[in-house]
Design a protein around this motif. Sequence first.
Motif, mmCIF file in Angstrom:
data_model
loop_
_atom_site.group_PDB
_atom_site.id
_atom_site.type_symbol
_atom_site.label_atom_id
_atom_site.label_comp_id
_atom_site.label_asym_id
_atom_site.label_seq_id
_atom_site.Cartn_x
_atom_site.Cartn_y
_atom_site.Cartn_z
ATOM 1 N N LEU A 34 0.807 -1.301 0.025
ATOM 2 C CA LEU A 34 -0.036 -0.064 0.111
ATOM 3 C C LEU A 34 0.876 1.164 -0.087
ATOM 4 C CD1 LEU A 34 -2.641 1.342 0.483
ATOM 5 C CD2 LEU A 34 -2.504 1.032 2.738
ATOM 6 N N LYS A 35 1.831 1.269 0.899
ATOM 7 C CA LYS A 35 2.538 2.602 0.965
ATOM 8 C C LYS A 35 3.783 2.736 0.233
ATOM 9 C CE LYS A 35 0.044 4.144 4.288
ATOM 10 N NZ LYS A 35 -0.712 5.424 4.489
ATOM 11 N N TYR A 36 4.580 1.554 -0.174
ATOM 12 C CA TYR A 36 5.577 1.715 -0.873
ATOM 13 C C TYR A 36 5.728 1.006 -2.056
ATOM 14 C CZ TYR A 36 7.400 2.804 3.825
ATOM 15 O OH TYR A 36 7.680 3.522 4.992
ATOM 16 N N ALA A 37 5.372 -0.017 -2.578
ATOM 17 C CA ALA A 37 5.059 -0.900 -3.799
ATOM 18 C C ALA A 37 4.002 -0.097 -4.618
ATOM 19 C CB ALA A 37 4.910 -2.123 -3.586
ATOM 20 N N LYS A 38 3.014 0.666 -4.053
ATOM 21 C CA LYS A 38 2.074 1.220 -4.756
ATOM 22 C C LYS A 38 1.294 0.221 -5.481
ATOM 23 C CE LYS A 38 2.943 5.095 -2.797
ATOM 24 N NZ LYS A 38 2.032 5.939 -1.838
ATOM 25 N N LEU A 39 1.291 -1.111 -4.966
ATOM 26 C CA LEU A 39 0.507 -2.157 -5.891
ATOM 27 C C LEU A 39 -0.877 -2.006 -6.259
ATOM 28 C CD1 LEU A 39 0.734 -4.815 -7.224
ATOM 29 C CD2 LEU A 39 0.051 -5.763 -5.273
ATOM 30 N N TYR A 40 -1.594 -1.401 -5.223
ATOM 31 C CA TYR A 40 -2.918 -1.037 -5.541
ATOM 32 C C TYR A 40 -3.390 0.004 -6.122
ATOM 33 C CZ TYR A 40 -2.329 -4.057 -1.222
ATOM 34 O OH TYR A 40 -2.284 -5.104 -0.469
ATOM 35 N N ASP A 41 -2.445 1.012 -6.259
ATOM 36 C CA ASP A 41 -2.839 2.146 -7.172
ATOM 37 C C ASP A 41 -2.552 1.591 -8.912
ATOM 38 O OD1 ASP A 41 -2.477 4.987 -5.469
ATOM 39 O OD2 ASP A 41 -1.338 3.607 -4.787
ATOM 40 N N ALA A 42 -1.795 0.910 -8.900
ATOM 41 C CA ALA A 42 -1.548 -0.001 -10.336
ATOM 42 C C ALA A 42 -2.739 -0.607 -10.442
ATOM 43 C CB ALA A 42 -0.369 -0.644 -10.276
ATOM 44 N N LEU A 43 -3.266 -1.447 -9.739
ATOM 45 C CA LEU A 43 -4.548 -2.440 -9.814
ATOM 46 C C LEU A 43 -5.512 -1.772 -10.094
ATOM 47 C CD1 LEU A 43 -3.863 -5.212 -7.042
ATOM 48 C CD2 LEU A 43 -3.246 -5.145 -9.662
ATOM 49 N N LEU A 44 -5.752 -0.447 -9.528
ATOM 50 C CA LEU A 44 -7.117 -0.019 -9.764
ATOM 51 C C LEU A 44 -7.105 0.979 -11.104
ATOM 52 C CD1 LEU A 44 -7.783 1.601 -5.982
ATOM 53 C CD2 LEU A 44 -8.581 -0.245 -7.167
ATOM 54 N N VAL A 45 -6.048 0.767 -11.675
ATOM 55 C CA VAL A 45 -6.022 1.332 -13.257
ATOM 56 C C VAL A 45 -6.892 0.208 -14.217
ATOM 57 C CG1 VAL A 45 -4.513 2.022 -15.093
ATOM 58 C CG2 VAL A 45 -3.911 2.801 -12.856
ATOM 59 N N THR A 46 -6.708 -0.870 -13.634
ATOM 60 C CA THR A 46 -7.167 -1.969 -14.482
ATOM 61 C C THR A 46 -8.834 -2.235 -14.024
ATOM 62 O OG1 THR A 46 -7.073 -3.472 -12.639
ATOM 63 C CG2 THR A 46 -5.275 -3.082 -14.261
ATOM 64 N N PRO A 47 -9.514 -2.830 -14.631
ATOM 65 C CA PRO A 47 -11.088 -3.014 -14.100
ATOM 66 C C PRO A 47 -11.085 -3.460 -12.557
ATOM 67 C CG PRO A 47 -10.689 -4.146 -16.290
ATOM 68 C CD PRO A 47 -9.303 -3.691 -15.687
ATOM 69 N N MET A 48 -10.020 -3.854 -11.961
ATOM 70 C CA MET A 48 -10.126 -4.169 -10.546
ATOM 71 C C MET A 48 -10.434 -3.191 -9.560
ATOM 72 S SD MET A 48 -7.167 -6.410 -8.298
ATOM 73 C CE MET A 48 -7.298 -7.567 -9.641
ATOM 74 N N THR A 49 -11.624 -3.340 -8.835
ATOM 75 C CA THR A 49 -12.064 -2.650 -7.916
ATOM 76 C C THR A 49 -11.318 -2.530 -6.396
ATOM 77 O OG1 THR A 49 -13.893 -3.780 -7.113
ATOM 78 C CG2 THR A 49 -13.945 -2.454 -9.118
ATOM 79 N N THR A 50 -11.759 -1.873 -5.311
ATOM 80 C CA THR A 50 -11.193 -1.961 -3.982
ATOM 81 C C THR A 50 -12.017 -3.131 -3.373
ATOM 82 O OG1 THR A 50 -12.911 -0.330 -3.399
ATOM 83 C CG2 THR A 50 -10.752 0.441 -3.906
ATOM 84 N N ARG A 51 -13.116 -3.510 -4.021
ATOM 85 C CA ARG A 51 -13.522 -4.544 -3.374
ATOM 86 C C ARG A 51 -12.975 -5.969 -3.902
ATOM 87 N NH1 ARG A 51 -17.318 -8.314 -5.837
ATOM 88 N NH2 ARG A 51 -18.564 -9.610 -4.543
ATOM 89 N N ASP A 52 -12.240 -5.801 -4.912
ATOM 90 C CA ASP A 52 -11.454 -7.262 -5.282
ATOM 91 C C ASP A 52 -10.266 -7.070 -4.810
ATOM 92 O OD1 ASP A 52 -13.396 -7.866 -7.593
ATOM 93 O OD2 ASP A 52 -12.686 -6.118 -8.714
ATOM 94 N N VAL A 53 -9.632 -6.046 -4.419
ATOM 95 C CA VAL A 53 -8.314 -5.918 -3.876
ATOM 96 C C VAL A 53 -8.657 -6.516 -2.334
ATOM 97 C CG1 VAL A 53 -6.611 -4.369 -2.580
ATOM 98 C CG2 VAL A 53 -7.508 -4.103 -4.975
ATOM 99 N N ALA A 54 -9.773 -6.016 -1.612
ATOM 100 C CA ALA A 54 -10.108 -6.651 -0.198
ATOM 101 C C ALA A 54 -10.371 -8.138 -0.300
ATOM 102 C CB ALA A 54 -11.129 -5.951 0.303
ATOM 103 N N ILE A 55 -11.184 -8.428 -1.139
ATOM 104 C CA ILE A 55 -11.168 -10.098 -1.207
ATOM 105 C C ILE A 55 -10.090 -10.810 -1.448
ATOM 106 C CG2 ILE A 55 -12.710 -11.679 -2.393
ATOM 107 C CD1 ILE A 55 -15.016 -9.874 -2.887
#
Length: 251
Positions: free
Chosen positions: A84-105
């Motif tokens: 979340l803080k360093y790799a910024k993986l979730y920022d990259a994932l949310l550019v795709t069709p993936m949502t925060t719900r998908d990230v949490a699950i």
Amino acid sequence: MMAWQLVLRHLRVYRRSWFVFVTGFLEPVFYLFSIGVGVGAMIRGFDVGGVLVPYAAFVAPAMLATSAMNGAVMDSTFNIFHRLKYAKLYDALLVTPMTTRDVAIGEVTWALLRGGIYAAGFLLLMVAMGLVHSWTAVFALPACLLIGLAFAGMGMWLTTFMRSWQDFEFVTLALMPMTLFSGTFFPITGFPPLVRWIVEATPLYRGVVLCRELTTGLVTAASGVSVIYLVTMGVAGMLLARRRLDRLLLH
């Protein structure tokens, strides 16, 4: 389901660093051999539901629950904070069709799988050592998945509030007392009533009670209470984590 793409990503990563994955399994194993077997040679056992349970068989299911907790906490706290803080993986994932719900699950599913793998290995060790005394132990693995769900969901939510690595001292501060005092190495009947009530309200205690009843065959109504507790905690944590991710990543 998009969440599985995140799970597959983690599988590829840990395929190249399997030793790191294994280390989380070893701590409860060391506890079992040093305290459950070593100290157990000097202690006859404890009364559980009116039945005398040998000390090693008393400690082993508690370590089983602890192994599930360790696997889930490893990924839902330290690793998620890094992503979340360093790799910024979730920022990259949310550019795709993936949502925060998908990230949490996806993250909770992966943490659940890790905890389940630890628990499965530990359960096989218990069987090999003759520390399983009932066929109801087949339900101990699903019970460990519930433990993983509870700690992964709540762990992920709490991690979203972490500001730096120093904040993870609070994680250690919470886990160590739970590991030592949640009925893991001795019954909690010797505690004062208030302390006992606090211990009974902790998630690891509910997991320890559930695993111990299943591996000894002494299932009671407390098993149902533990199941409801762990499911509620896990689902609530996952929903809260999604809301926090919405706030942190989408605003």
